[in-house]
Design an enzyme around this catalytic site. Structure first.
Site: not given
Length: 575
Positions: A44, A111, A147
């Site tokens: 990330e 994300k 994540c």
């Protein structure tokens, strides 16, 4: 059966060093190519480093990150590459994953779930994405997560991957280390695997960034939720894996009311039929003792903090006590003995035993050793303060002159030679304020400030066992701890036994237990109240302390935000 080979590129990045990060990514691609992958996945925010914090509020910084991605893309050929970067669109700034191939950015995923707890502030900077992304390579459907997207199996990212009938999930992550965090990740990824009925490839960042540490430990989780491969922890690593089409996968439904997603299709070299060497499946490592895990974390955190901030050498005040001994051992393993200097600064209250242990430790570690007596410095301070102190009893103010004299000497060495001062205070002392502001609290990095005193002892014993010799003098470990600011002083004169103190502190700080809950569990009402009062009273000290390396779920610093001016206590509230 159709399949795709993926290499998880677990690398160490440097926040803000866009040129250095780009070079590391390109070198990582070259290294990963030896494993003959179809796709290489980096962690990330690889390009910017994690976390850039308020750098993200600078339009030029985000622009430069995007330019770096474009330059990396131009150098990518047939092997697809996934990198993390901050990406601005008319809809906002996103924490994104770019999919690169054939010299271009082929697709971008934003994300969806932005953490805003503990050390995370992503909602301060980023806009959440609202669409999934499915990449098809060689008839294999891969869903994308970044994540936190995998941290809540019932939320949109996992629901979207399940609805899209993916064969596998790829998660690029920057998940910080805390004690036993590996098992937490394992449980979380297991739930996502079960809900999507697909395996997960999870690539994590490794390395230190200010007070946060990333431990790597990238994993592959089967569709049944079992870890089948695991990368190294606390160091860079490249791990290959292969995914195949899930039997009975079926086609995704046309109705996308629950979650919509974009489809991206990329080719693979040789049409997926090329011959290549089989991958080496990584055996699952044995679970490390907690002491070993913590020690490795502190070594990596110390090395990265110094090197990424331009320091090559460190200086440590060696008291002959266990805290400075542990910090010296960590610094030596992190930097090399030739880059560490230990300084003992004896006073009239320094015992022969602690003075001898300090020198013996330096000899055992092979570090440079200096002795600077503080008597003349303390005398000069006391002479200067003679008139304003006249008619008062000697007490803590005079004792703390010694600590401040030592701090001044260490900072002067730092100033003269460019060494960083490593602070040696532990979490127990920091919690209750058993330390001197502008004295033994000075330094550029507080290496063990998140390590409770009881764990300090355990880690020191482990380090000796690992060395197979008495690296840290046994007399240092066995001697009752003392600040040696007056004759016959012991920590137990001012503090409860460390076993009791650390248990109460863990309950109060990490578990957020109330005074009543602590008293019910540990008894000793008056002692518990005294500990909590000391914690509250020391908040102003901790705000001025050097940054530390976070190893517990709730460390002092950005992960625990308690106001200094705070009238709330067990004795002052509505009931």
């Amino acid at each position: 059966m159709s399949g795709v080979r993926i290499v998880l590129a677990q690398i160490n990045t440097h926040v803000g060093n866009l040129r250095g990060n780009a070079h590391r990514i390109l070198a990582g691609i070259e290294e990963a190519e030896r494993l003959e992958p179809d796709l290489i996945a980096f962690p990330e925010l690889t390009v910017s480093g994690y976390s850039p914090e308020d750098l993200l509020e600078r339009a030029r910084f985000v622009h430069d990150c995007e330019e770096a991605v474009a330059e990396i893309a131009r150098r990518v050929g047939e092997t697809a590459v996934v990198i993390g970067f901050p990406h601005r669109t008319p809809a906002g700034l996103f924490n994104s994953a770019a999919i690169l191939q054939h010299g271009k950015i082929q697709g971008v995923y934003h994300k969806m779930l932005l953490p805003n707890y503990g050390v995370f502030d992503e909602k301060r900077y980023f806009t959440p994405g609202d669409r999934g992304l499915v990449l098809t390579m060689n008839d294999l459907r891969i869903g994308f997560h970044v994540c936190e997207d995998s941290w809540w199996a019932e939320e949109k990212p996992t629901t979207c991957s399940a609805a899209a009938h993916v064969d596998a999930v790829l998660n690029i992550s920057a998940s910080p280390y805390t004690r036993a965090k590996f098992e937490d990740r394992r449980h979380i990824l297991r739930e996502v695997a079960k809900r999507t009925k697909s395996p997960i490839a999870y690539v994590n960042l490794v390395g230190g960034q200010d007070d946060i540490l990333f431990d790597g430990g990238s994993v592959v989780v089967s569709s049944e939720g079992e870890i089948t491969q695991c990368a190294k922890r606390f160091e860079e690593d490249f791990m290959a894996l292969e995914f195949t089409r899930r039997e009975g996968r079926g086609d995704p439904p046309a109705d996308r009311n629950l979650c919509d997603w974009d489809e991206l299709r990329l080719d693979v070299r040789g049409g997926g039929d090329r011959k290549r060497a089989p991958i080496t499946v990584r055996p699952l490592p044995e679970i490390e003792p907690l002491e070993e895990e913590v020690y490795k974390a502190l070594v990596l955190g110390t090395r990265d903090y110094l090197h990424k901030n331009g320091f090559a050498k460190a200086v440590i005040g060696l008291s002959g006590g266990i805290d400075s001994a542990l910090v010296a051992a960590i610094a030596t393993d992190a930097l090399g003995s030739e880059n560490v200097t230990g300084v003992t600064m004896p006073s009239e209250f320094t015992s022969t035993g602690t003075r001898t242990d300090a020198e013996k430790l330096a000899e055992n570690l092979g570090i440079r050793f200096e002795e600077i007596p503080i008597g003349p410095v303390v005398d000069a301070f006391e002479t200067a303060l003679a008139v304003p102190f006249e008619g008062t009893e000697r007490g803590i103010a005079e004792e703390n002159i010694q600590a401040r004299a030592r701090g001044t000497l260490l900072m002067s060495l730092s100033n003269k030679f460019g060494w960083i001062v490593l602070n040696t205070g532990n979490k127990s002392e920091s919690a209750v304020g058993y330390c001197t502001l502008y004295g033994d609290m000075c330094g550029g990095l507080a290496v063990i400030a998140d390590v409770p005193k009881t764990l300090v002892y355990k880690v020191c014993r482990w380090r000796n066992e690992e060395a197979g010799r008495e690296l840290i003098p046994v007399s240092t470990i066995e001697r009752p701890p003392t600040a040696e600011l007056r004759h016959d002083q012991k920590d137990s004169d001012s503090l409860p036994p460390y076993d009791f103190l650390d248990a109460v502190l863990a309950g109060f700080i990490e578990k957020q237990m109330s005074a009543e809950e602590l008293i019910e569990e540990f008894g000793e009402k008056e002692t518990v109240y005294r500990i909590l009062k000391m914690v509250r009273s020391a908040e102003y000290k901790r705000r001025q302390a050097a940054p530390s390396i976070k190893i517990t779920p709730r460390a002092f610093g950005r992960g625990r935000r308690i106001p200094i001016t705070n009238g709330y206590s067990a004795e002052n509230r509505f009931v």
